[in-house]
Design a protein around this motif. Structure first.
Motif, mmCIF file in Angstrom:
data_model
loop_
_atom_site.group_PDB
_atom_site.id
_atom_site.type_symbol
_atom_site.label_atom_id
_atom_site.label_comp_id
_atom_site.label_asym_id
_atom_site.label_seq_id
_atom_site.Cartn_x
_atom_site.Cartn_y
_atom_site.Cartn_z
ATOM 1 N N UNK A 36 0.830 -1.202 0.000
ATOM 2 C CA UNK A 36 0.000 0.000 0.000
ATOM 3 C C UNK A 36 0.870 1.261 0.000
ATOM 4 N N UNK A 37 1.886 1.282 0.875
ATOM 5 C CA UNK A 37 2.781 2.436 0.933
ATOM 6 C C UNK A 37 3.568 2.567 -0.365
ATOM 7 N N UNK A 38 4.050 1.436 -0.875
ATOM 8 C CA UNK A 38 4.835 1.469 -2.104
ATOM 9 C C UNK A 38 4.007 1.930 -3.291
ATOM 10 N N UNK A 39 2.730 1.551 -3.336
ATOM 11 C CA UNK A 39 1.882 1.951 -4.447
ATOM 12 C C UNK A 39 1.652 3.450 -4.491
ATOM 13 N N UNK A 40 1.553 4.065 -3.318
ATOM 14 C CA UNK A 40 1.406 5.525 -3.277
ATOM 15 C C UNK A 40 2.631 6.180 -3.909
ATOM 16 N N UNK A 41 3.827 5.720 -3.492
ATOM 17 C CA UNK A 41 5.043 6.259 -4.074
ATOM 18 C C UNK A 41 5.189 5.944 -5.547
ATOM 19 N N UNK A 42 4.794 4.710 -5.938
ATOM 20 C CA UNK A 42 4.906 4.318 -7.339
ATOM 21 C C UNK A 42 4.024 5.149 -8.250
ATOM 22 N N UNK A 43 2.785 5.417 -7.813
ATOM 23 C CA UNK A 43 1.894 6.242 -8.623
ATOM 24 C C UNK A 43 2.355 7.690 -8.654
ATOM 25 N N UNK A 44 2.910 8.170 -7.555
ATOM 26 C CA UNK A 44 3.462 9.527 -7.554
ATOM 27 C C UNK A 44 4.597 9.632 -8.567
ATOM 28 N N UNK A 45 5.427 8.586 -8.641
ATOM 29 C CA UNK A 45 6.527 8.599 -9.606
ATOM 30 C C UNK A 45 6.003 8.518 -11.034
ATOM 31 N N UNK A 162 -6.941 -3.584 -4.882
ATOM 32 C CA UNK A 162 -7.512 -2.437 -4.175
ATOM 33 C C UNK A 162 -6.418 -1.553 -3.586
ATOM 34 N N UNK A 163 -5.365 -2.187 -3.049
ATOM 35 C CA UNK A 163 -4.234 -1.415 -2.526
ATOM 36 C C UNK A 163 -3.550 -0.641 -3.647
ATOM 37 N N UNK A 164 -3.434 -1.284 -4.798
ATOM 38 C CA UNK A 164 -2.840 -0.618 -5.952
ATOM 39 C C UNK A 164 -3.681 0.588 -6.364
ATOM 40 N N UNK A 165 -4.993 0.405 -6.399
ATOM 41 C CA UNK A 165 -5.867 1.492 -6.824
ATOM 42 C C UNK A 165 -5.974 2.584 -5.755
ATOM 43 N N UNK A 166 -5.879 2.198 -4.486
ATOM 44 C CA UNK A 166 -5.856 3.213 -3.441
ATOM 45 C C UNK A 166 -4.596 4.073 -3.574
ATOM 46 N N UNK A 167 -3.482 3.401 -3.932
ATOM 47 C CA UNK A 167 -2.270 4.149 -4.225
ATOM 48 C C UNK A 167 -2.463 5.065 -5.418
ATOM 49 N N UNK A 168 -3.217 4.586 -6.429
ATOM 50 C CA UNK A 168 -3.513 5.406 -7.602
ATOM 51 C C UNK A 168 -4.415 6.576 -7.257
ATOM 52 N N UNK A 169 -5.179 6.444 -6.177
ATOM 53 C CA UNK A 169 -6.053 7.526 -5.732
ATOM 54 C C UNK A 169 -5.275 8.575 -4.950
ATOM 55 N N UNK A 170 -4.375 8.116 -4.076
ATOM 56 C CA UNK A 170 -3.619 9.029 -3.219
ATOM 57 C C UNK A 170 -2.356 9.533 -3.921
ATOM 58 N N UNK A 171 -1.675 8.640 -4.640
ATOM 59 C CA UNK A 171 -0.401 8.987 -5.261
ATOM 60 C C UNK A 171 -0.455 10.189 -6.180
ATOM 61 N N UNK A 172 -1.406 10.251 -7.134
ATOM 62 C CA UNK A 172 -1.466 11.424 -8.014
ATOM 63 C C UNK A 172 -1.725 12.723 -7.267
ATOM 64 N N UNK A 173 -2.559 12.656 -6.216
ATOM 65 C CA UNK A 173 -2.795 13.870 -5.428
ATOM 66 C C UNK A 173 -1.514 14.321 -4.745
ATOM 67 N N UNK A 174 -0.773 13.358 -4.196
ATOM 68 C CA UNK A 174 0.509 13.678 -3.564
ATOM 69 C C UNK A 174 1.484 14.225 -4.606
ATOM 70 N N UNK A 175 1.506 13.587 -5.784
ATOM 71 C CA UNK A 175 2.404 14.047 -6.849
ATOM 72 C C UNK A 175 2.065 15.469 -7.270
ATOM 73 N N UNK A 176 0.771 15.741 -7.441
ATOM 74 C CA UNK A 176 0.369 17.091 -7.828
ATOM 75 C C UNK A 176 0.797 18.133 -6.819
ATOM 76 N N UNK A 177 0.640 17.796 -5.520
ATOM 77 C CA UNK A 177 1.048 18.738 -4.468
ATOM 78 C C UNK A 177 2.559 18.947 -4.459
ATOM 79 N N UNK A 190 10.141 10.598 -2.914
ATOM 80 C CA UNK A 190 9.125 9.938 -2.093
ATOM 81 C C UNK A 190 9.026 8.458 -2.438
ATOM 82 N N UNK A 191 9.036 8.138 -3.717
ATOM 83 C CA UNK A 191 8.945 6.739 -4.123
ATOM 84 C C UNK A 191 10.169 5.961 -3.670
ATOM 85 N N UNK A 192 11.349 6.549 -3.769
ATOM 86 C CA UNK A 192 12.563 5.857 -3.331
ATOM 87 C C UNK A 192 12.486 5.510 -1.849
#
Length: 444
Positions: A36-45, A162-177, A190-192
């Motif tokens: 879950x944590x990695x997916x957030x970083x992966x989507x941000x990247x 679901x964890x992957x998609x939750x990362x896809x939900x949070x990650x882009x918002x984090x990336x945009x910020x 962040x992803x590293x």
């Protein structure tokens, strides 16, 4: 597993797993938390990488090339990755791949933050990352079965999605910020850092609680022929048709972020923030789809064809969306159908595979699917650049939709089903009775 007959009892409510039933397994619970944590970083990247390439080149085709370069190693080394998954301890393999993937993110972070990044740097890192992914993907998917067992496999795959998609939900918002406040390099950093959490989770998994049979280990070391794996994958309908359908859709859906970036940049002109918003809309639908799929016990092949048709229809609706709001809403439906379809196909192939060669089956399955996405990367990028993003969605609906129709007709003919309803009338002269019978089309 996919079933081919309409006969037989359906799973009762008591047999149907709860939405989060696989989380009762300690190893999978720890594994999923790290993912879950990695997916957030992966989507941000991924958002940062696509936006960086688009900023440096002004070309959606270049973004598609990056996608292709990242997927190409899975074509070249997919069977090798499956063999590694079957021959070596999966947790050890995953630790190695996560170290390499985290290092790739670190390199991009340093290059971007120091202002020395060039497009060829991103190309090179994409190739190295793709090699790690070619080994990581089949290993990770086979590892899920070792953690939860066959009964909870579909549920675990759905929750992993679901964890992957939750990362896809949070990650882009984090990336945009991060992109708007600090810079693109912060998303890579962040992803590293997120890979540290993944490594800790993997090291906490108890090998003694994994479900590995001695027979599977012995068979994995004696049967290494890739030809036999291919014959099994494409020789059995319950694995062949899901693979064909997912591969055709992957030509267009793997590069879907390229199309969304083109919509954000060229059609709606909403910038990086709008791109992140569209990605979040897609992720919302995907998350709902993942949780919906978690409660499913089985799916017939005709059901998979129906899901594929639904995915094609939602992309057709998205292509015709008149404005940003309507497009975002249509992406929710696209995300829902895409994930339910993908999870169902993936789980069906995994459950149909035998224990000793599941890694190789998934390696070949991913080779076909990712290879199709690799072909689609430059193709979708070129369509976006030369015809526009609406045409990219239109082709993504029509071409897979036609293939879905062909597969559905093939299944119907194999089952002896009349696709077009016909009216048959039989006149019985002796009894002066007229009997009519209508033959309706039934699903497979």
């Amino acid at each position: 597993m996919f079933t081919r007959s309409t006969a037989g009892p359906r799973a009762s409510a008591a047999d149907r797993p709860a939405t989060f039933s696989s989380l009762r397994t300690r190893n999978f619970r720890i594994f999923l938390s790290g993912q879950l944590i990695s997916n957030v970083g992966g989507w941000a990247q991924r958002i940062a990488q696509d936006w960086l390439v688009l900023t440096l080149t002004k070309s959606p085709t270049a973004v598609g090339v990056i996608v292709a370069l990242q997927l190409l190693p899975s074509i070249l080394f997919g069977p090798v990755g499956g063999l590694v998954a079957d021959r070596f301890p999966k947790r050890t393999v995953l630790v190695c791949t996560q170290i390499v993937m985290g290092s790739c993110a670190g390199v991009l972070a340093v290059l971007t933050l120091t202002g020395t990044v060039e497009v060829w740097h991103i190309f090179a890192v994409a190739v190295v990352l793709g090699i790690a992914i070619a080994i990581d993907n089949p290993t990770r998917q086979a590892f899920v079965n070792e953690m939860v067992g066959p009964r909870l496999l579909r549920n675990a795959i759905s929750l992993n999605s679901a964890a992957f998609q939750l990362g896809a939900l949070v990650g882009p918002a984090v990336a945009g910020a991060l992109i708007s406040t600090i810079g693109i390099g912060a998303a890579f950093a962040l992803n590293a850092m997120s890979f540290t959490v993944v490594l800790v989770a993997l090291l906490r998994i108890r090998s003694s609680e994994l479900q590995v049979t001695g027979a599977a280990v012995t068979a994995a070391t004696t049967d290494d022929q890739p030809v036999s794996t291919a014959v099994e994958l494409f020789g059995r309908p319950e694995m062949r048709w899901p693979t064909v359908l997912v591969a055709v859709f992957s030509i267009f859906t793997v590069s879907f972020p390229v199309t969304m970036a083109a919509f954000a940049n060229g059609v709606f002109e909403v910038g990086a923030g709008g791109f992140a918003l569209l990605t979040c809309a897609l992720a919302v639908g995907s998350l709902i789809g993942s949780l919906s799929a978690a409660r499913r016990v089985e799916l017939r092949l005709r059901g998979l064809v129906g899901l594929a048709a639904g995915l094609a229809a939602t992309q057709l609706v998205a292509a015709a969306a008149p404005g940003m709001a309507a497009f975002a809403v249509s992406l929710v439906a696209v995300g829902f159908c895409s994930v339910v379809f993908g999870v169902s196909a993936n789980a069906g192939v995994q459950l149909a595979a035998r224990d000793h060669n599941r890694g190789r089956i998934m390696g070949l399955y991913l080779l076909v699917v990712v290879g199709a996405g690799c072909v689609g990367g430059p193709l979708v990028g070129a369509i976006n650049e030369n015809l526009g993003p609406r045409y990219a969605l239109l082709f993504g609906a029509i071409v897979p939709g036609l293939v879905t129709l062909v597969v559905g007709l093939r299944l119907a003919r194999t089952a002896g089903i009349e696709v077009v309803p016909t009216l048959r009338r039989r006149f019985v002269v002796g009894s002066q009775q007229v009997r009519s019978r209508v033959v309706h089309p039934l699903g497979r």
